[in-house]
Design a protein around this motif. Structure first.
Motif, PDB file in Angstrom:
ATOM      1  N   GLY A  45      41.952  39.370  48.766  1.00 14.85           N
ATOM      2  CA  GLY A  45      42.683  38.682  47.658  1.00 14.85           C
ATOM      3  C   GLY A  45      42.185  37.273  47.542  1.00 14.85           C
ATOM      4  N   THR A  79      38.448  48.359  45.892  1.00 13.95           N
ATOM      5  CA  THR A  79      37.734  48.884  44.957  1.00 13.95           C
ATOM      6  C   THR A  79      36.554  48.702  45.784  1.00 13.95           C
ATOM      7  OG1 THR A  79      37.445  47.492  43.375  1.00 13.95           O
ATOM      8  CG2 THR A  79      38.722  49.337  42.521  1.00 13.95           C
ATOM      9  N   SER A  94      41.463  45.741  43.747  1.00 12.95           N
ATOM     10  CA  SER A  94      42.251  46.811  42.390  1.00 12.95           C
ATOM     11  C   SER A  94      43.127  45.458  41.867  1.00 12.95           C
ATOM     12  CB  SER A  94      42.333  47.762  42.327  1.00 12.95           C
ATOM     13  OG  SER A  94      43.217  48.138  43.209  1.00 12.95           O
ATOM     14  N   GLU A  95      43.044  45.295  40.470  1.00 11.37           N
ATOM     15  CA  GLU A  95      44.426  45.437  39.548  1.00 11.37           C
ATOM     16  C   GLU A  95      45.812  45.882  40.518  1.00 11.37           C
ATOM     17  OE1 GLU A  95      44.734  45.336  35.952  1.00 11.37           O
ATOM     18  OE2 GLU A  95      42.696  45.336  35.656  1.00 11.37           O
ATOM     19  N   ARG A  96      45.731  46.780  41.069  1.00 14.58           N
ATOM     20  CA  ARG A  96      46.935  47.584  41.616  1.00 14.58           C
ATOM     21  C   ARG A  96      47.260  46.653  42.956  1.00 14.58           C
ATOM     22  NH1 ARG A  96      48.509  52.155  44.688  1.00 14.58           N
ATOM     23  NH2 ARG A  96      50.843  52.514  44.577  1.00 14.58           N
ATOM     24  N   VAL A  98      46.117  43.421  43.856  1.00 15.18           N
ATOM     25  CA  VAL A  98      47.069  42.565  43.537  1.00 15.18           C
ATOM     26  C   VAL A  98      47.643  42.477  43.575  1.00 15.18           C
ATOM     27  CG1 VAL A  98      46.159  40.414  42.134  1.00 15.18           C
ATOM     28  CG2 VAL A  98      43.956  41.920  42.677  1.00 15.18           C
ATOM     29  N   ARG A  99      48.100  43.384  42.777  1.00 12.72           N
ATOM     30  CA  ARG A  99      50.398  42.823  42.682  1.00 12.72           C
ATOM     31  C   ARG A  99      50.495  43.696  44.041  1.00 12.72           C
ATOM     32  NH1 ARG A  99      48.868  46.199  38.711  1.00 12.72           N
ATOM     33  NH2 ARG A  99      49.915  47.943  39.140  1.00 12.72           N
ATOM     34  N   ARG A 101      49.445  43.155  46.567  1.00 14.18           N
ATOM     35  CA  ARG A 101      48.779  41.302  47.735  1.00 14.18           C
ATOM     36  C   ARG A 101      50.641  40.128  47.541  1.00 14.18           C
ATOM     37  NH1 ARG A 101      47.761  36.783  47.471  1.00 14.18           N
ATOM     38  NH2 ARG A 101      46.856  36.126  48.786  1.00 14.18           N
ATOM     39  N   ASN A 102      49.733  40.171  45.938  1.00 13.30           N
ATOM     40  CA  ASN A 102      50.453  39.011  45.678  1.00 13.30           C
ATOM     41  C   ASN A 102      52.388  39.030  46.071  1.00 13.30           C
ATOM     42  OD1 ASN A 102      48.737  38.029  44.753  1.00 13.30           O
ATOM     43  ND2 ASN A 102      49.540  38.841  42.441  1.00 13.30           N
TER      44      ASN A 102
END
Length: 140
Positions: A45, A79, A94-96, A98-99, A101-102
Motif C-alpha cells: 500500500g 498484480t 490492484s484496485e481491489r 487497495v480497497r 487494504r483500506n
C-alpha cells in the motif's frame, strides 16, 4: 506461590492482546485471507516494490513470499508490474487490493481508537512508550 489475579494489569493486558489479535484476524478470515497477508497488503500500500525488497522488508524467505503472492495474485489483490525508476519487475496492489487494504486499515484504526480514544495525546504517547519498553524487556 499464589495464583495470578484476574484483576492484575498483566492479566488484563494478556486478555486484551488475545482479544485484539482475534479481532484483527476476523476481517482477514471474512475475505479468505490468511494471517500475514495483511502485512503484505500494508507494505504494498505504500508503493509497488520488487519481490526481493518485499521479502527483506517483511522478513520472509523468497519461497514463502512467492507462495503468498501467488495466492494474492490469483485472488486479484496483487498484480505484477514494473516498479521504480528502473522499471524493475515487481508487484503492486490492484484496485481491489487497495480497497481491501483500506478496509483492513480502517478496522485497525477503529480498534486503536477503542483502546486509546479516551486518552489525551500525552497519555497516548506515554502508554505507547511504556508498552514499547515492556516489549523490549520481554524480547530476548
Amino acid at each position: 506461590m499464589s495464583r495470578p489475579s484476574s484483576r492484575s494489569t498483566l492479566y488484563r493486558l494478556i486478555e486484551a492482546g488475545q482479544l485484539a489479535h482475534r479481532a484483527l484476524l476476523l476481517p482477514l478470515a471474512e475475505r479468505g485471507l490468511e494471517p500475514g497477508d495483511d502485512a503484505i497488503l500494508f507494505e504494498l500500500g505504500r508503493s509497488g516494490t520488487t519481490e526481493m525488497e518485499l521479502a527483506a522488508e517483511l522478513g520472509l524467505s523468497e519461497v514463502a513470499l512467492t507462495t503468498r503472492l501467488s495466492r494474492l495474485i490469483d485472488r486479484g489483490l496483487v498484480t505484477r508490474q514494473a516498479v521504480g525508476p528502473e522499471l524493475a519487475d515487481g508487484v503492486a496492489l490492484s484496485e481491489r487490493g487497495v480497497r481491501i487494504r483500506n478496509g483492513l486499515a480502517d478496522h485497525w484504526t477503529q480498534l486503536e481508537e477503542a483502546l486509546m480514544g479516551e486518552l489525551k495525546p500525552k497519555q497516548r504517547k506515554k502508554l505507547g512508550e511504556r508498552l514499547k519498553r515492556f516489549v523490549d524487556l520481554l524480547s530476548f
